[in-house]
Scaffold this motif. Structure first.
Motif, PDB file in Angstrom:
ATOM      1  N   VAL A 104     -95.008 -85.469 -19.084  1.00  0.00           N
ATOM      2  CA  VAL A 104     -95.096 -85.106 -17.667  1.00  0.00           C
ATOM      3  C   VAL A 104     -96.120 -86.014 -17.008  1.00  0.00           C
ATOM      4  O   VAL A 104     -97.287 -86.052 -17.419  1.00  0.00           O
ATOM      5  N   ALA A 105     -95.676 -86.737 -15.992  1.00  0.00           N
ATOM      6  CA  ALA A 105     -96.576 -87.614 -15.239  1.00  0.00           C
ATOM      7  C   ALA A 105     -97.363 -86.784 -14.230  1.00  0.00           C
ATOM      8  O   ALA A 105     -96.787 -85.979 -13.493  1.00  0.00           O
ATOM      9  N   LEU A 106     -98.678 -86.985 -14.222  1.00  0.00           N
ATOM     10  CA  LEU A 106     -99.550 -86.227 -13.327  1.00  0.00           C
ATOM     11  C   LEU A 106    -100.335 -87.155 -12.405  1.00  0.00           C
ATOM     12  O   LEU A 106    -100.591 -88.310 -12.733  1.00  0.00           O
ATOM     13  N   SER A 107    -100.748 -86.588 -11.275  1.00  0.00           N
ATOM     14  CA  SER A 107    -101.649 -87.301 -10.374  1.00  0.00           C
ATOM     15  C   SER A 107    -103.070 -87.173 -10.904  1.00  0.00           C
ATOM     16  O   SER A 107    -103.320 -86.479 -11.909  1.00  0.00           O
ATOM     17  N   ALA A 108    -104.010 -87.793 -10.233  1.00  0.00           N
ATOM     18  CA  ALA A 108    -105.414 -87.709 -10.645  1.00  0.00           C
ATOM     19  C   ALA A 108    -105.923 -86.274 -10.604  1.00  0.00           C
ATOM     20  O   ALA A 108    -106.830 -85.902 -11.357  1.00  0.00           O
ATOM     21  N   ARG A 109    -105.323 -85.456  -9.735  1.00  0.00           N
ATOM     22  CA  ARG A 109    -105.723 -84.048  -9.624  1.00  0.00           C
ATOM     23  C   ARG A 109    -104.819 -83.114 -10.432  1.00  0.00           C
ATOM     24  O   ARG A 109    -104.794 -81.918 -10.202  1.00  0.00           O
ATOM     25  N   GLN A 110    -104.057 -83.705 -11.341  1.00  0.00           N
ATOM     26  CA  GLN A 110    -103.233 -82.950 -12.291  1.00  0.00           C
ATOM     27  C   GLN A 110    -102.053 -82.235 -11.626  1.00  0.00           C
ATOM     28  O   GLN A 110    -101.646 -81.161 -12.048  1.00  0.00           O
ATOM     29  N   HIS A 111    -101.518 -82.857 -10.586  1.00  0.00           N
ATOM     30  CA  HIS A 111    -100.315 -82.348  -9.946  1.00  0.00           C
ATOM     31  C   HIS A 111     -99.099 -83.098 -10.485  1.00  0.00           C
ATOM     32  O   HIS A 111     -99.159 -84.316 -10.715  1.00  0.00           O
ATOM     33  N   VAL A 112     -98.001 -82.381 -10.673  1.00  0.00           N
ATOM     34  CA  VAL A 112     -96.773 -82.963 -11.210  1.00  0.00           C
ATOM     35  C   VAL A 112     -96.202 -83.988 -10.225  1.00  0.00           C
ATOM     36  O   VAL A 112     -96.062 -83.713  -9.027  1.00  0.00           O
ATOM     37  N   LEU A 113     -95.862 -85.161 -10.745  1.00  0.00           N
ATOM     38  CA  LEU A 113     -95.277 -86.214  -9.919  1.00  0.00           C
ATOM     39  C   LEU A 113     -93.759 -86.256 -10.022  1.00  0.00           C
ATOM     40  O   LEU A 113     -93.083 -86.787  -9.132  1.00  0.00           O
ATOM     41  N   HIS A 114     -93.216 -85.696 -11.114  1.00  0.00           N
ATOM     42  CA  HIS A 114     -91.775 -85.844 -11.379  1.00  0.00           C
ATOM     43  C   HIS A 114     -91.380 -84.824 -12.433  1.00  0.00           C
ATOM     44  O   HIS A 114     -92.233 -84.302 -13.154  1.00  0.00           O
ATOM     45  N   GLU A 115     -90.099 -84.557 -12.518  1.00  0.00           N
ATOM     46  CA  GLU A 115     -89.590 -83.715 -13.595  1.00  0.00           C
ATOM     47  C   GLU A 115     -89.995 -84.322 -14.956  1.00  0.00           C
ATOM     48  O   GLU A 115     -90.113 -85.551 -15.073  1.00  0.00           O
ATOM     49  N   PRO A 116     -90.209 -83.486 -15.971  1.00  0.00           N
ATOM     50  CA  PRO A 116     -90.554 -84.019 -17.296  1.00  0.00           C
ATOM     51  C   PRO A 116     -89.514 -85.028 -17.780  1.00  0.00           C
ATOM     52  O   PRO A 116     -88.320 -84.866 -17.529  1.00  0.00           O
ATOM     53  N   ILE A 117     -89.994 -86.050 -18.447  1.00  0.00           N
ATOM     54  CA  ILE A 117     -89.117 -87.083 -18.991  1.00  0.00           C
ATOM     55  C   ILE A 117     -88.912 -86.818 -20.476  1.00  0.00           C
ATOM     56  O   ILE A 117     -89.883 -86.722 -21.232  1.00  0.00           O
ATOM     57  N   THR A 118     -87.671 -86.692 -20.895  1.00  0.00           N
ATOM     58  CA  THR A 118     -87.366 -86.547 -22.320  1.00  0.00           C
ATOM     59  C   THR A 118     -87.312 -87.940 -22.920  1.00  0.00           C
ATOM     60  O   THR A 118     -86.411 -88.722 -22.623  1.00  0.00           O
ATOM     61  N   VAL A 119     -88.291 -88.248 -23.752  1.00  0.00           N
ATOM     62  CA  VAL A 119     -88.370 -89.602 -24.303  1.00  0.00           C
ATOM     63  C   VAL A 119     -87.764 -89.702 -25.694  1.00  0.00           C
ATOM     64  O   VAL A 119     -87.492 -90.802 -26.166  1.00  0.00           O
ATOM     65  N   ALA A 120     -87.563 -88.552 -26.348  1.00  0.00           N
ATOM     66  CA  ALA A 120     -86.971 -88.603 -27.684  1.00  0.00           C
ATOM     67  C   ALA A 120     -86.441 -87.232 -28.074  1.00  0.00           C
ATOM     68  O   ALA A 120     -86.997 -86.202 -27.707  1.00  0.00           O
ATOM     69  N   ILE A 121     -85.338 -87.247 -28.808  1.00  0.00           N
ATOM     70  CA  ILE A 121     -84.786 -86.038 -29.412  1.00  0.00           C
ATOM     71  C   ILE A 121     -84.528 -86.363 -30.871  1.00  0.00           C
ATOM     72  O   ILE A 121     -83.914 -87.391 -31.194  1.00  0.00           O
TER      73      ILE A 121
END
Length: 201
Positions: A104-121
């Motif tokens: 999960v990509a976060l801003s400097a203040r720990q706010h979500v920038l985007h939906e979680p990215i599934t990088v591996a299954i």
């Protein structure tokens, strides 16, 4: 009223169906565990002997829980504690039979920038995580920091030696590229482990 986490599987089932706890316990014992019991009952197993009304009620609760599990993260939502991470992402791993690794990509203040990215299954005992792909994805989204989340389909969230080694690599890579790792949360069956809470990050 006691929190729902303090109830046994049989007690929760009894509350939902409005049946005695002893009867609910018999059903759980028959099907092996809560997940298998709900699956059998919502499928209309004749052995359960549920009335159509009770079966419909259980189906509604099951469907509601599935919808909650698929609720997307909101851009700007704050994920500043392990509990918040688990509450937001833990339900996504319900009924999972394979390990999946999300960031999960976060801003400097720990706010979500985007939906979680599934990088591996991966398979039931592990997953190969491409560090380069994680860095590229985070950089593309303008992340200031990030959280890693993955599941243990076996139910026990206790980190494996591989999890420990991977987390250290993620921490090091994050430091190098200037996108620090906030936490790595391992999700089990109704529980989780936070590397940050354990002082491992």
């Amino acid at each position: 009223m006691a929190p729902s986490t303090s109830y046994s599987d049989a007690e929760l089932l009894a509350i939902v169906l409005g049946i005695p706890v002893a009867r609910a316990g018999e059903l759980v014992a028959t099907y092996g565990d809560a997940r298998s019991t709900v699956a059998a009952l919502t499928a209309g197993s004749p052995a359960a002997g549920l009335t159509p009304r009770r079966q419909a009620k259980l189906q509604a609760v099951d469907e509601l829980s599935r919808r909650l599990a698929s609720t997307p993260l909101k851009k700007g939502q704050r994920l500043s504690t392990p509990e918040a991470v688990y509450a937001a992402l833990g339900p996504r791993f319900r009924d999972a039979t394979q390990e999946a690794f999300l960031v999960v990509a976060l801003s400097a203040r720990q706010h979500v920038l985007h939906e979680p990215i599934t990088v591996a299954i991966g398979h039931v005992t592990g997953v190969e995580v491409p560090l380069g792909a994680i860095v590229r994805s985070l950089a593309r989204l303008g992340a200031a920091r990030f959280i890693a989340v993955h599941n243990h389909p076996g139910g026990d969230p206790e980190p494996s030696p591989q999890d420990l080694a991977l987390t250290e690599r993620l921490r090091q890579v994050g430091q190098i590229v200037g996108i620090p790792l906030n936490d790595h949360v391992v999700v089990g069956d109704g529980s989780f482990v936070s590397f940050h809470a354990r002082g491992l990050i």
